[in-house]
Write a protein that holds these residues in place. Structure first.
Motif, mmCIF file in Angstrom:
data_model
loop_
_atom_site.group_PDB
_atom_site.id
_atom_site.type_symbol
_atom_site.label_atom_id
_atom_site.label_comp_id
_atom_site.label_asym_id
_atom_site.label_seq_id
_atom_site.Cartn_x
_atom_site.Cartn_y
_atom_site.Cartn_z
ATOM 1 N N ALA A 280 0.664 -0.611 -0.341
ATOM 2 C CA ALA A 280 0.427 -0.146 -0.011
ATOM 3 C C ALA A 280 0.853 1.159 -0.214
ATOM 4 O O ALA A 280 0.395 2.124 -0.375
ATOM 5 C CB ALA A 280 -0.631 -0.343 1.066
ATOM 6 N N ILE A 281 1.584 0.889 0.722
ATOM 7 C CA ILE A 281 2.756 2.228 0.413
ATOM 8 C C ILE A 281 3.024 2.391 -0.129
ATOM 9 O O ILE A 281 3.647 3.982 -0.986
ATOM 10 C CB ILE A 281 4.238 2.700 1.704
ATOM 11 C CG1 ILE A 281 3.317 1.663 3.413
ATOM 12 C CG2 ILE A 281 5.231 3.605 1.576
ATOM 13 C CD1 ILE A 281 4.585 1.765 4.383
ATOM 14 N N CYS A 282 3.745 1.759 -1.379
ATOM 15 C CA CYS A 282 4.627 1.737 -2.385
ATOM 16 C C CYS A 282 3.488 2.042 -3.304
ATOM 17 O O CYS A 282 3.715 3.590 -3.903
ATOM 18 C CB CYS A 282 5.254 0.380 -2.678
ATOM 19 S SG CYS A 282 6.778 0.101 -1.779
ATOM 20 N N THR A 285 2.113 6.162 -2.826
ATOM 21 C CA THR A 285 3.520 6.802 -2.852
ATOM 22 C C THR A 285 4.172 6.939 -4.357
ATOM 23 O O THR A 285 3.462 7.396 -5.401
ATOM 24 C CB THR A 285 3.935 6.374 -1.889
ATOM 25 O OG1 THR A 285 4.892 5.759 -2.230
ATOM 26 C CG2 THR A 285 3.571 6.900 -0.211
ATOM 27 N N LEU A 286 5.491 6.193 -4.704
ATOM 28 C CA LEU A 286 6.007 6.097 -5.998
ATOM 29 C C LEU A 286 4.490 5.744 -7.264
ATOM 30 O O LEU A 286 4.775 6.446 -7.854
ATOM 31 C CB LEU A 286 6.434 5.339 -5.763
ATOM 32 C CG LEU A 286 8.094 5.963 -4.416
ATOM 33 C CD1 LEU A 286 9.266 4.379 -4.809
ATOM 34 C CD2 LEU A 286 8.922 7.495 -5.783
ATOM 35 N N GLY A 287 4.075 5.200 -6.496
ATOM 36 C CA GLY A 287 3.007 3.992 -7.789
ATOM 37 C C GLY A 287 2.034 5.462 -8.306
ATOM 38 O O GLY A 287 1.731 5.447 -9.464
ATOM 39 N N GLU A 288 1.600 6.551 -7.649
ATOM 40 C CA GLU A 288 0.488 7.588 -7.975
ATOM 41 C C GLU A 288 1.871 9.023 -8.401
ATOM 42 O O GLU A 288 0.587 9.840 -9.108
ATOM 43 C CB GLU A 288 -0.057 7.890 -6.943
ATOM 44 C CG GLU A 288 -0.889 6.483 -6.177
ATOM 45 C CD GLU A 288 -2.130 6.551 -7.238
ATOM 46 O OE1 GLU A 288 -1.894 7.543 -7.962
ATOM 47 O OE2 GLU A 288 -2.329 5.161 -7.451
ATOM 48 N N TRP A 289 2.711 8.623 -7.694
ATOM 49 C CA TRP A 289 3.249 10.442 -8.331
ATOM 50 C C TRP A 289 4.535 10.373 -9.601
ATOM 51 O O TRP A 289 4.796 11.289 -10.035
ATOM 52 C CB TRP A 289 4.556 10.768 -7.025
ATOM 53 C CG TRP A 289 4.207 10.767 -5.058
ATOM 54 C CD1 TRP A 289 2.096 11.143 -5.585
ATOM 55 C CD2 TRP A 289 4.036 10.992 -4.131
ATOM 56 N NE1 TRP A 289 2.280 11.584 -4.015
ATOM 57 C CE2 TRP A 289 2.604 11.246 -3.153
ATOM 58 C CE3 TRP A 289 5.403 10.509 -3.468
ATOM 59 C CZ2 TRP A 289 2.641 10.769 -1.899
ATOM 60 C CZ3 TRP A 289 5.451 10.422 -2.078
ATOM 61 C CH2 TRP A 289 4.451 10.462 -1.841
ATOM 62 N N VAL A 290 4.717 8.618 -9.492
ATOM 63 C CA VAL A 290 5.029 8.768 -10.631
ATOM 64 C C VAL A 290 4.826 8.278 -12.192
ATOM 65 O O VAL A 290 4.348 7.523 -11.970
ATOM 66 C CB VAL A 290 6.950 8.230 -10.567
ATOM 67 C CG1 VAL A 290 7.944 8.042 -11.393
ATOM 68 C CG2 VAL A 290 7.778 8.390 -9.483
ATOM 69 N N GLY A 291 5.381 8.693 -13.286
ATOM 70 C CA GLY A 291 5.135 8.168 -14.616
ATOM 71 C C GLY A 291 5.330 9.344 -15.257
ATOM 72 O O GLY A 291 7.105 9.594 -15.613
ATOM 73 N N PRO A 437 -1.776 -6.361 -9.571
ATOM 74 C CA PRO A 437 -2.602 -4.373 -10.157
ATOM 75 C C PRO A 437 -1.830 -3.661 -9.959
ATOM 76 O O PRO A 437 -2.525 -2.640 -10.222
ATOM 77 C CB PRO A 437 -3.318 -5.040 -8.775
ATOM 78 C CG PRO A 437 -2.551 -6.213 -8.022
ATOM 79 C CD PRO A 437 -2.162 -6.248 -8.404
ATOM 80 N N ALA A 438 -0.723 -2.982 -8.888
ATOM 81 C CA ALA A 438 -0.314 -1.874 -8.648
ATOM 82 C C ALA A 438 1.659 -2.143 -8.711
ATOM 83 O O ALA A 438 1.695 -3.119 -8.637
ATOM 84 C CB ALA A 438 -0.692 -0.703 -7.931
ATOM 85 N N TYR A 443 5.240 -6.032 -6.438
ATOM 86 C CA TYR A 443 6.705 -6.081 -8.081
ATOM 87 C C TYR A 443 7.516 -5.838 -7.987
ATOM 88 O O TYR A 443 8.450 -6.132 -8.949
ATOM 89 C CB TYR A 443 5.449 -4.638 -8.809
ATOM 90 C CG TYR A 443 6.059 -4.803 -10.453
ATOM 91 C CD1 TYR A 443 5.593 -4.871 -11.581
ATOM 92 C CD2 TYR A 443 6.926 -3.444 -9.971
ATOM 93 C CE1 TYR A 443 6.610 -4.791 -12.608
ATOM 94 C CE2 TYR A 443 7.518 -2.506 -11.839
ATOM 95 C CZ TYR A 443 7.041 -3.681 -12.570
ATOM 96 O OH TYR A 443 7.300 -3.460 -13.679
ATOM 97 N N ILE A 444 8.593 -4.873 -7.606
ATOM 98 C CA ILE A 444 10.252 -4.154 -7.511
ATOM 99 C C ILE A 444 10.399 -5.748 -7.163
ATOM 100 O O ILE A 444 11.447 -6.142 -7.154
ATOM 101 C CB ILE A 444 9.953 -3.795 -5.936
ATOM 102 C CG1 ILE A 444 9.388 -2.119 -6.255
ATOM 103 C CG2 ILE A 444 11.755 -3.375 -5.841
ATOM 104 C CD1 ILE A 444 9.570 -1.292 -4.790
ATOM 105 N N LEU A 445 10.006 -6.659 -6.432
ATOM 106 C CA LEU A 445 11.203 -8.290 -5.525
ATOM 107 C C LEU A 445 11.389 -8.820 -7.156
ATOM 108 O O LEU A 445 11.652 -9.689 -7.701
ATOM 109 C CB LEU A 445 10.454 -8.854 -4.720
ATOM 110 C CG LEU A 445 10.356 -8.562 -3.327
ATOM 111 C CD1 LEU A 445 9.451 -8.629 -2.573
ATOM 112 C CD2 LEU A 445 11.856 -8.272 -2.638
#
Length: 557
Positions: A280-282, A285-291, A437-438, A443-445
């Protein structure tokens, strides 16, 4: 042949990793390494390709499946209808944890009767003669196949004080590269589900993985810290019993199993909750802010991420059954009158026509449910330096109708809408076809471990999913990773599931460093300094040993 080439590449890379971390590269006994690797390959070929040997392991595996059924009998008496998935669904605490209790008690019975010691001695005898190991490390390697990483050292307790550093690391790597029999039955329940044939198949694979990892652990340990001292080749299993009589042995085994089952249950609650929190944190934060913006450039926060652009209300035409409509058609005909004069007559004809009908619905698409593609969104006129005007396509992010909605796909009228940005969450969901899903920890792992998943022989389309299982196993533990397999098994091939079964079959994780320091350190307090020194090396060795076993399995399945 591709599987063979990838397997050879995988073995080469994994051995190279061990070589890089070796404490004494010049002292490595490559003959011992070759023998250990050869034992792995020969054993894997025998179990997976020779029908006679496979039938033996199938028979042993069916015994483990019977253990599950026997456990179910006792559990049903205590928990009643909660044991029936058709009534209460799958409840981990009732369907899986009781198997740890019963198998722990059963192991105590076999140990009290001396049966387990004889099996351990036979396996240790083979390794001593073939690989020229000391008696202590052979016994430890054999014991780790059947019992846990804190119980196996008890088998060699009299030798611990005098073991060389290389022998001690071999003990630690062996503990990390294998699993305990008590949890093996639980993993069979995880992987096989309610199907008996599937349970027997994965029981065979888990048994094979645990045995193959014993020589793999020796290979890893002897590269990481080669033996340079004289060793004691005496091979003798202590006669200590875990109880004064059979009933006490059963009681002790049950108590140990209860502690393990409670520990496993509590650990899963905490670790799975931690993964959910980090996910949820990932994603938030990064998932919503970066693109990226529509022209493909990187964007962080800014106007491209206004809230009203995170959803889209889209009008979609849904075709309805057509209606028949009567249409009046005027036809002209030439009529010759009685006076011989021709005239034009108009005749009204009613004809039935099929009239298409459409219903308009409005579908709200959330950011992680959008089907987004980089496509041509239009054209623009460009005047070149030579003054010639031409039309060129303009690329950008194009949003299509949601394929996950409850509207039938075959009746959905696709329309494209230009959008001006794509977030990491959107990209992750779209690029993995919904498997992730996000943008989150899993996903990082998956991204970090996907190259390793590939060299193990995992099909390319599954490397992200298998990679995140490998990451969870290393960072958390193998129980969490095995628990995750049922939720992803529909999205990966059977071969990927088999490779993951072998790769996860070991205690190699960061928590095990502390477990070994506490467990072995309690038996031999004077060796705690060496144990602490070897903690990370043992983790590397145990991880590589499991991966070697998985690589060989990937070549053969």
């Amino acid at each position: 042949m591709e599987d063979i080439f990838r397997g050879i590449l995988g073995i080469t890379v994994l051995v190279a990793v061990l070589y890089v971390f070796s404490s004494n590269k010049k002292a490595i006994d490559w003959k011992l390494v070759s023998i250990a690797l050869g034992m792995q390959i020969i054993f894997g070929l025998a179990v997976l390709k020779v029908d006679f040997v496979r039938s033996i392991f199938d028979w042993i595996g069916s015994g483990f499946v019977s253990v599950l059924e026997f456990t179910k009998q006792g559990s049903t008496f205590v928990f009643g209808g909660l044991m029936d998935p058709s009534n209460a669904g799958f409840i981990f605490a009732f369907q899986i944890l009781p198997t740890i209790l019963f198998f722990s008690a059963l192991s105590s019975i076999l140990y009290y009767l001396g049966i387990l010691q004889r099996v351990i001695y036979a396996l240790a005898y083979v390794m001593t003669r073939v690989m020229r190991l000391s008696g202590a490390e052979s016994l430890a390697a054999a014991a780790n196949v059947f019992i846990g990483q804190t119980e196996a050292p008890l088998i060699i307790k009299p030798y611990l004080d005098k073991m060389t550093k290389s022998e001690l690391l071999c003990l630690m790597v062996g503990g990390m590269a294998t699993i305990a029999g008590g949890v093996l039955a639980a993993y069979i329940g995880f992987l096989g589900g309610d199907d008996t044939a599937s349970q027997e198949e994965f029981a065979r694979h888990l048994l094979t993985a645990s045995i193959m990892s014993a020589p793999a652990a020796i290979l890893a340990a002897k590269i990481l810290y080669p033996e340079t001292e004289e060793v004691d080749t005496n091979l003798e299993v202590p006669k200590d019993k875990i109880g004064n009589n059979l009933l006490e042995a059963i009681s002790n085994g049950t108590s140990d199993g209860l502690k393990l089952a409670v520990n496993v249950g509590a650990m899963l609650i905490v670790f799975i909750a931690l993964v959910a929190m980090l996910n949820a944190i990932c994603s938030n934060t990064l998932g919503e802010w970066v693109g990226w913006t529509s022209d493909g450039s990187f964007a962080l926060l800014g106007d491209a991420f206004l809230p009203h652009q995170d959803t889209l209300v889209q009008a979609i035409q849904i075709p309805l059954p057509p209606t028949e409509e009567m249409v009046k058609v005027v036809e002209e005909t030439i009529v010759t009158g009685s006076n011989g004069v021709d005239s034009i007559a108009f005749t009204i004809v009613e004809e039935a026509h099929s009239v298409p009908r459409f219903d308009i619905v409005y579908d709200t698409l959330l950011r992680n449910e959008m089907d987004i593609r980089w496509a041509v969104i239009g054209q623009e006129t460009v005047t070149g330096a030579n003054g010639i005007t031409s039309t060129v396509p303009v690329d950008g992010w194009v949003l299509y109708a949601d394929t996950k909605s409850n509207i039938p796909l075959d009746t959905l009228s696709y329309t494209g809408n230009e959008m001006n940005r794509m977030s990491l969450n959107m990209y992750t969901n779209q690029s993995t076809e919904g498997r992730f899903p996000a943008f989150n920890l899993e996903y990082i792992l998956g991204v970090v471990m996907s190259p390793i998943a590939w060299i193990l022989g995992t099909p390319s389309e599954d490397i992200l999913t298998v990679g995140q299982l490998l990451g969870k196993k290393t960072i958390l533990n193998e129980f969490v990773a095995y628990a995750d397999i049922p939720s992803v098994s529909d999205n990966i091939t059977h071969k990927s599931k088999i490779i993951a079964t072998y790769a996860l079959c070991g205690f190699a994780n960061f928590a095990s460093i502390g477990i070994q320091l506490g467990g072995i350190g309690a038996i031999a307090p004077e060796r705690r300094t060496t144990l602490a020194e070897f903690g990370v090396k043992a983790l590397i060795g145990g991880t590589v040993a499991c991966f070697l076993t998985a690589t060989i399995a990937g070549m053969l399945v």
